[in-house]
Design a protein around this motif. Sequence first.
Motif, mmCIF file in Angstrom:
data_model
loop_
_atom_site.group_PDB
_atom_site.id
_atom_site.type_symbol
_atom_site.label_atom_id
_atom_site.label_comp_id
_atom_site.label_asym_id
_atom_site.label_seq_id
_atom_site.Cartn_x
_atom_site.Cartn_y
_atom_site.Cartn_z
ATOM 1 N N ILE A 1 47.538 44.484 44.566
ATOM 2 C CA ILE A 1 47.131 43.336 43.766
ATOM 3 C C ILE A 1 47.260 43.725 42.291
ATOM 4 C CG2 ILE A 1 45.595 42.401 45.540
ATOM 5 C CD1 ILE A 1 43.217 43.525 44.042
ATOM 6 N N ALA A 2 47.713 42.785 41.487
ATOM 7 C CA ALA A 2 47.888 43.049 40.057
ATOM 8 C C ALA A 2 47.047 42.043 39.289
ATOM 9 C CB ALA A 2 49.360 42.892 39.678
ATOM 10 N N ILE A 3 46.224 42.541 38.373
ATOM 11 C CA ILE A 3 45.327 41.659 37.610
ATOM 12 C C ILE A 3 45.505 41.950 36.129
ATOM 13 C CG2 ILE A 3 42.891 41.002 37.266
ATOM 14 C CD1 ILE A 3 42.495 42.470 40.026
ATOM 15 N N ASN A 4 45.873 40.945 35.376
ATOM 16 C CA ASN A 4 46.013 41.146 33.937
ATOM 17 C C ASN A 4 44.638 41.430 33.333
ATOM 18 O OD1 ASN A 4 45.973 39.604 30.995
ATOM 19 N ND2 ASN A 4 47.765 40.875 31.346
ATOM 20 N N CYS A 5 44.638 42.197 32.242
ATOM 21 C CA CYS A 5 43.378 42.663 31.644
ATOM 22 C C CYS A 5 42.530 41.540 31.052
ATOM 23 C CB CYS A 5 43.677 43.704 30.587
ATOM 24 S SG CYS A 5 44.652 43.040 29.210
ATOM 25 N N ARG A 6 43.095 40.337 30.833
ATOM 26 C CA ARG A 6 42.301 39.213 30.305
ATOM 27 C C ARG A 6 41.798 38.296 31.418
ATOM 28 N NH1 ARG A 6 43.392 37.781 24.732
ATOM 29 N NH2 ARG A 6 42.596 35.717 25.275
ATOM 30 N N THR A 7 42.302 38.468 32.636
ATOM 31 C CA THR A 7 42.007 37.527 33.719
ATOM 32 C C THR A 7 40.534 37.614 34.130
ATOM 33 O OG1 THR A 7 44.264 37.699 34.491
ATOM 34 C CG2 THR A 7 42.638 36.921 36.105
ATOM 35 N N ILE A 8 39.888 36.469 34.238
ATOM 36 C CA ILE A 8 38.483 36.443 34.684
ATOM 37 C C ILE A 8 38.468 36.696 36.189
ATOM 38 C CG2 ILE A 8 36.417 35.020 34.929
ATOM 39 C CD1 ILE A 8 37.286 33.477 32.453
ATOM 40 N N HIS A 9 37.682 37.689 36.608
ATOM 41 C CA HIS A 9 37.608 38.000 38.035
ATOM 42 C C HIS A 9 36.221 38.482 38.406
ATOM 43 C CE1 HIS A 9 38.755 41.802 36.110
ATOM 44 N NE2 HIS A 9 38.270 42.447 37.167
ATOM 45 N N ALA A 10 35.979 38.479 39.724
ATOM 46 C CA ALA A 10 34.682 38.917 40.266
ATOM 47 C C ALA A 10 34.952 39.404 41.673
ATOM 48 C CB ALA A 10 33.717 37.724 40.306
ATOM 49 N N SER A 11 33.940 39.992 42.303
ATOM 50 C CA SER A 11 34.121 40.206 43.742
ATOM 51 C C SER A 11 32.764 40.143 44.429
ATOM 52 C CB SER A 11 34.970 41.433 44.028
ATOM 53 O OG SER A 11 34.269 42.588 44.135
ATOM 54 N N PHE A 12 32.787 39.522 45.602
ATOM 55 C CA PHE A 12 31.541 39.105 46.265
ATOM 56 C C PHE A 12 31.177 40.007 47.423
ATOM 57 C CE2 PHE A 12 33.492 35.385 44.229
ATOM 58 C CZ PHE A 12 32.547 35.239 43.237
ATOM 59 N N ALA A 13 30.154 39.579 48.178
ATOM 60 C CA ALA A 13 29.588 40.437 49.221
ATOM 61 C C ALA A 13 30.594 40.759 50.323
ATOM 62 C CB ALA A 13 28.385 39.735 49.822
ATOM 63 N N ASN A 14 30.465 41.960 50.844
ATOM 64 C CA ASN A 14 31.234 42.372 52.025
ATOM 65 C C ASN A 14 30.415 41.940 53.245
ATOM 66 O OD1 ASN A 14 32.422 43.711 54.130
ATOM 67 N ND2 ASN A 14 32.422 45.730 53.150
ATOM 68 N N ARG A 15 30.922 40.928 53.961
ATOM 69 C CA ARG A 15 30.149 40.378 55.084
ATOM 70 C C ARG A 15 30.531 41.027 56.418
ATOM 71 N NH1 ARG A 15 31.472 35.293 52.301
ATOM 72 N NH2 ARG A 15 33.069 34.940 53.876
ATOM 73 N N THR A 16 31.314 42.109 56.367
ATOM 74 C CA THR A 16 31.658 42.820 57.603
ATOM 75 C C THR A 16 30.697 43.999 57.770
ATOM 76 O OG1 THR A 16 33.132 44.464 56.626
ATOM 77 C CG2 THR A 16 34.078 42.298 57.079
ATOM 78 N N ASN A 17 30.918 44.792 58.827
ATOM 79 C CA ASN A 17 30.106 46.013 58.943
ATOM 80 C C ASN A 17 30.918 47.256 58.595
ATOM 81 O OD1 ASN A 17 31.749 46.096 61.085
ATOM 82 N ND2 ASN A 17 30.169 45.812 62.657
ATOM 83 N N ARG A 18 32.032 47.061 57.849
ATOM 84 C CA ARG A 18 32.869 48.191 57.438
ATOM 85 C C ARG A 18 32.915 48.271 55.914
ATOM 86 N NH1 ARG A 18 35.349 44.913 60.657
ATOM 87 N NH2 ARG A 18 36.540 44.025 58.924
ATOM 88 N N VAL A 19 33.074 49.501 55.416
ATOM 89 C CA VAL A 19 33.212 49.660 53.968
ATOM 90 C C VAL A 19 34.612 49.208 53.546
ATOM 91 C CG1 VAL A 19 33.939 52.079 54.177
ATOM 92 C CG2 VAL A 19 32.912 51.304 52.053
ATOM 93 N N ARG A 20 34.698 48.591 52.348
ATOM 94 C CA ARG A 20 36.010 48.154 51.836
ATOM 95 C C ARG A 20 36.426 49.018 50.647
ATOM 96 N NH1 ARG A 20 36.752 44.731 46.929
ATOM 97 N NH2 ARG A 20 36.269 46.850 46.374
ATOM 98 N N PRO A 21 37.384 49.955 50.862
ATOM 99 C CA PRO A 21 37.847 50.768 49.732
ATOM 100 C C PRO A 21 38.975 50.073 48.970
ATOM 101 C CG PRO A 21 38.713 51.633 51.817
ATOM 102 C CD PRO A 21 38.055 50.316 52.125
ATOM 103 N N LEU A 22 38.966 50.196 47.655
ATOM 104 C CA LEU A 22 40.018 49.597 46.817
ATOM 105 C C LEU A 22 40.361 50.602 45.721
ATOM 106 C CD1 LEU A 22 41.675 47.006 46.035
ATOM 107 C CD2 LEU A 22 39.717 46.352 44.612
ATOM 108 N N LEU A 23 41.594 51.118 45.783
ATOM 109 C CA LEU A 23 42.039 52.112 44.795
ATOM 110 C C LEU A 23 42.685 51.371 43.628
ATOM 111 C CD1 LEU A 23 42.612 55.040 43.948
ATOM 112 C CD2 LEU A 23 44.657 54.986 45.406
#
Length: 295
Positions: free
Chosen positions: A210-232
């Motif tokens: 995923i590519a996100i420009n440095c000005r782009t408004i973003h957020a991230s919400f709850a993980n509703r699974t029972n697994r950890v979500r890694p994001l490098l």
Amino acid sequence: MTPEDILSHPPLTLSQAQREAYFRDGFVAVPGVVPPDTLARIRAKSEEFLDKSRSVSGRHEFFDLGPNHSPERPHVRRLRKPVDADPYFWEVAAGDVMTSVAADLVGPDVKFHSAKLNYKWPGSGELVKWHQDINAWPHTNYSPVTLGIHLDDVGEDEGPLACVPGSHEGPLYSQFGADGNWTGHLSAQDEAKANLDSAVNLTGPAGTVIAINCRTIHASFANRTNRVRPLLLYVYSSADAFAWAVSPTPTSHSGEIVRGQRARFVHMDSRPCEVPPEWDKVGYNSIFAAQKAGM
Ligand SMILES: O=C(O)CCC(=O)C(=O)O
């Protein structure tokens, strides 16, 4: 470089349509970019670090730990500076796969800025409120792009990153609270102006970039699974972008040219950016800590 200059160079990894979508929307998600063997090695490294964290407590150079972290139930919110924690993370950052995606979006001359490996655990511990990245690490122009690698499949339930289309062309909102302290997120008043209902979840199978420009408004919400979500996450810019404030998350490789040539001239964008806190004086823990505590 302008988007037109960048797009005039032939695409390396992304399609021209994906590059155009990035410049139009301020983000793009591209499945199938990271080869399975690379992904498997990154995952193994990630597991190794989660395991190492069992013997760590309190403040640590690399581990940002959640409040209930314990040897039995490790809770690592972030591996800071993975490129310094293990050479393989740097090999990936400086390797052809990632730098060619970066070059498709910032132009042929690419500078490395920083990296982090975020973990989102089941529940709502690692919610990230609406924010724009560049306010924390301003540059002379707005080429910086964060490239995230989904280490596992990320659907709606895993707490994907969500981006507001077109917000990179809108204003930069203050991330200081009414008391003058850094909050790391938009105020409720600004959220109301920011068209958040149009946000798009950046889902995708493992290996998606995923590519996100440095000005782009973003957020991230709850993980509703029972697994950890890694994001490098790796941050790059065009070589002609220069950071004008102390970085909150410096690494030993920050500022290195990872593709193409060093710039002869700086590119200055006239759009203003609020001056961030002096991170070397006030310290920076992580976005999770900053957004919870208002520093
Ligand atoms: O880990 C995530 O889902 C979001 C992280 C993020 O937005 C950030 O670190 O700026």
